[in-house]
Scaffold this motif. Structure first.
Motif, short mmCIF file in Angstrom:
data_model
loop_
_atom_site.label_atom_id
_atom_site.label_comp_id
_atom_site.label_asym_id
_atom_site.label_seq_id
_atom_site.Cartn_x
_atom_site.Cartn_y
_atom_site.Cartn_z
N GLN A 31 26.77 82.30 -43.25
CA GLN A 31 27.68 82.94 -42.30
C GLN A 31 27.01 83.28 -40.97
N GLY A 32 25.69 83.16 -40.90
CA GLY A 32 24.97 83.49 -39.68
C GLY A 32 25.14 82.45 -38.60
N SER A 33 24.68 82.78 -37.40
CA SER A 33 24.73 81.83 -36.29
C SER A 33 23.86 80.62 -36.60
N ALA A 34 24.29 79.47 -36.12
CA ALA A 34 23.60 78.21 -36.43
C ALA A 34 22.20 78.19 -35.82
N ALA A 35 21.26 77.62 -36.57
CA ALA A 35 19.90 77.40 -36.10
C ALA A 35 19.44 76.05 -36.62
N ILE A 36 18.74 75.29 -35.78
CA ILE A 36 18.29 73.96 -36.17
C ILE A 36 16.82 73.77 -35.80
N GLY A 37 16.20 72.81 -36.47
CA GLY A 37 14.81 72.48 -36.17
C GLY A 37 14.59 70.99 -36.33
N LEU A 38 13.75 70.42 -35.47
CA LEU A 38 13.39 69.01 -35.54
C LEU A 38 11.90 68.88 -35.28
N ARG A 39 11.28 67.85 -35.87
CA ARG A 39 9.85 67.65 -35.62
C ARG A 39 9.54 66.17 -35.45
N SER A 40 8.54 65.92 -34.62
CA SER A 40 7.98 64.58 -34.46
C SER A 40 6.53 64.65 -34.89
N LYS A 41 5.75 63.65 -34.56
CA LYS A 41 4.32 63.68 -34.91
C LYS A 41 3.57 64.74 -34.13
N THR A 42 4.06 65.05 -32.94
CA THR A 42 3.29 65.91 -32.04
C THR A 42 4.00 67.20 -31.65
N HIS A 43 5.31 67.31 -31.89
CA HIS A 43 6.06 68.48 -31.43
C HIS A 43 7.04 68.96 -32.49
N VAL A 44 7.38 70.23 -32.38
CA VAL A 44 8.46 70.82 -33.17
C VAL A 44 9.38 71.56 -32.20
N VAL A 45 10.68 71.35 -32.35
CA VAL A 45 11.67 72.01 -31.49
C VAL A 45 12.58 72.87 -32.38
N PHE A 154 11.06 74.49 -48.45
CA PHE A 154 11.11 73.03 -48.38
C PHE A 154 10.63 72.57 -47.01
N GLU A 155 9.94 71.43 -46.97
CA GLU A 155 9.53 70.86 -45.70
C GLU A 155 10.52 69.78 -45.30
N TYR A 156 10.90 69.77 -44.03
CA TYR A 156 11.92 68.85 -43.53
C TYR A 156 11.43 68.13 -42.28
N GLN A 157 12.05 66.97 -42.06
CA GLN A 157 11.91 66.28 -40.78
C GLN A 157 12.86 66.92 -39.76
N ALA A 158 14.02 67.31 -40.23
CA ALA A 158 15.01 68.02 -39.40
C ALA A 158 15.91 68.80 -40.34
N PHE A 159 16.38 69.97 -39.88
CA PHE A 159 17.22 70.80 -40.74
C PHE A 159 18.11 71.69 -39.89
N ALA A 160 19.27 72.05 -40.44
CA ALA A 160 20.19 72.98 -39.78
C ALA A 160 20.70 73.97 -40.81
N MET A 161 20.89 75.21 -40.38
CA MET A 161 21.41 76.24 -41.27
C MET A 161 22.33 77.14 -40.46
N GLY A 162 23.17 77.89 -41.16
CA GLY A 162 24.08 78.80 -40.49
C GLY A 162 25.50 78.28 -40.44
N SER A 163 26.33 78.97 -39.68
CA SER A 163 27.75 78.64 -39.60
C SER A 163 27.96 77.26 -38.99
N ARG A 164 28.79 76.45 -39.65
CA ARG A 164 29.16 75.11 -39.20
C ARG A 164 27.95 74.21 -38.99
#
Length: 275
Positions: A31-45, A154-164
């Protein structure tokens, strides 16, 4: 979920082998506000939606700096997220003082998961009602972890959590194979596109989102609003809205049930606690 005779205590098992208090904490993350994460070999956003509850109030921070090489994005109860981020900062400082080196991301995530697990096994405690996306860079490369209120991680390449968040997951599932070799700019672009998917038609602006980056030779920092807005304008001017438009029919079809489930509690209102 409905209240029943097995949810009065976090240590009480149901006949089906479920701990309802833990499941309720996981529902708070959804139910919380959406948050996402992505990673490459050199960066995480890391990126998050941070709408204010009222036009008269400021928004709550959803992304926190833990150390120069680690940051965290939260979804769920903001107060719980602040407590855990403060704990993570303390662990990084203690490790740096003792060993004169940076705390590995994986080790910090395990310590965080152990702390969350204790709250599922003590009758006088309650689970933390917050999910955390931990992004960082250490000697073994870039890492992105998701920590659950149940104590799992869990470790992810990319992930999203929260509302919608399902709409963002759908977008990232189509693009994740390119993330490993992505540049810093392309990774931020994909993060903004994925974040826009969670808004369901609402215009994405720098006033309702936060973006943070950590990478090789780049300490963890949150991008200022002017930089984020310039990136949004640049992508829109370049006519790169096609991926989002293509994603809309699939999200409305295959993810209709998930979207309805996420939108329901949000529409009903969760005013007593900021999530």
């Amino acid at each position: 979920m409905f209240r029943n005779q097995y949810d009065t205590d976090v240590t009480t098992w149901s006949p089906a082998g479920r701990l309802f208090q833990v499941e309720y904490a996981m529902e708070a993350v959804k139910q919380g506000s959406a948050a996402i994460g992505l990673r490459s070999k050199t960066h995480v956003v890391l990126a998050s939606v941070n709408k204010a509850n009222s036009e008269l109030s400021s928004h709550q921070k959803k992304i926190f700096k833990v150390d120069d090489h680690i940051g965290v994005a939260i979804a769920g109860l903001t107060a719980d997220g602040r407590v855990l981020s403060r704990y993570m900062r303390s662990e990084c400082i203690n490790y740096s003082y003792s060993y004169e080196s940076k705390l590995p991301v994986g080790r910090l995530v395990v310590q965080l998961a152990d702390k969350a697990q204790v709250c599922t096994q003590r009758s006088w405690k309650r689970p933390y009602g917050v999910g955390l996306l931990v992004g960082g860079l250490d000697e073994s490369g870039a890492h992105l972890y998701y920590n659950c209120p149940s104590g799992n991680y869990f470790e992810y390449q990319a992930f999203a959590m929260g509302s919608r968040s399902q709409a963002a997951k759908t977008y990232m599932e189509r693009k994740f194979e390119t993330f490993t070799e992505s540049s810093r700019e392309n990774l931020i672009k994909d993060a903004l596109f994925a974040l826009r998917e969670t808004l369901q038609g609402e215009k994405l602006t720098s006033s309702i989102c936060t973006v943070a980056v950590v990478g090789v030779d780049e300490s963890f920092h949150i991008l200022d609003k002017e930089t984020v807005q310039a990136l949004i304008n640049e992508f829109e001017i370049a006519g790169e809205e096609a991926p989002a438009n293509e994603a809309a029919p699939q999200d409305q079809g295959g993810d209709a049930q998930a979207g309805a489930a996420d939108q329901g509690p949000t529409d009903q209102g969760v005013a007593p606690m900021d999530i």
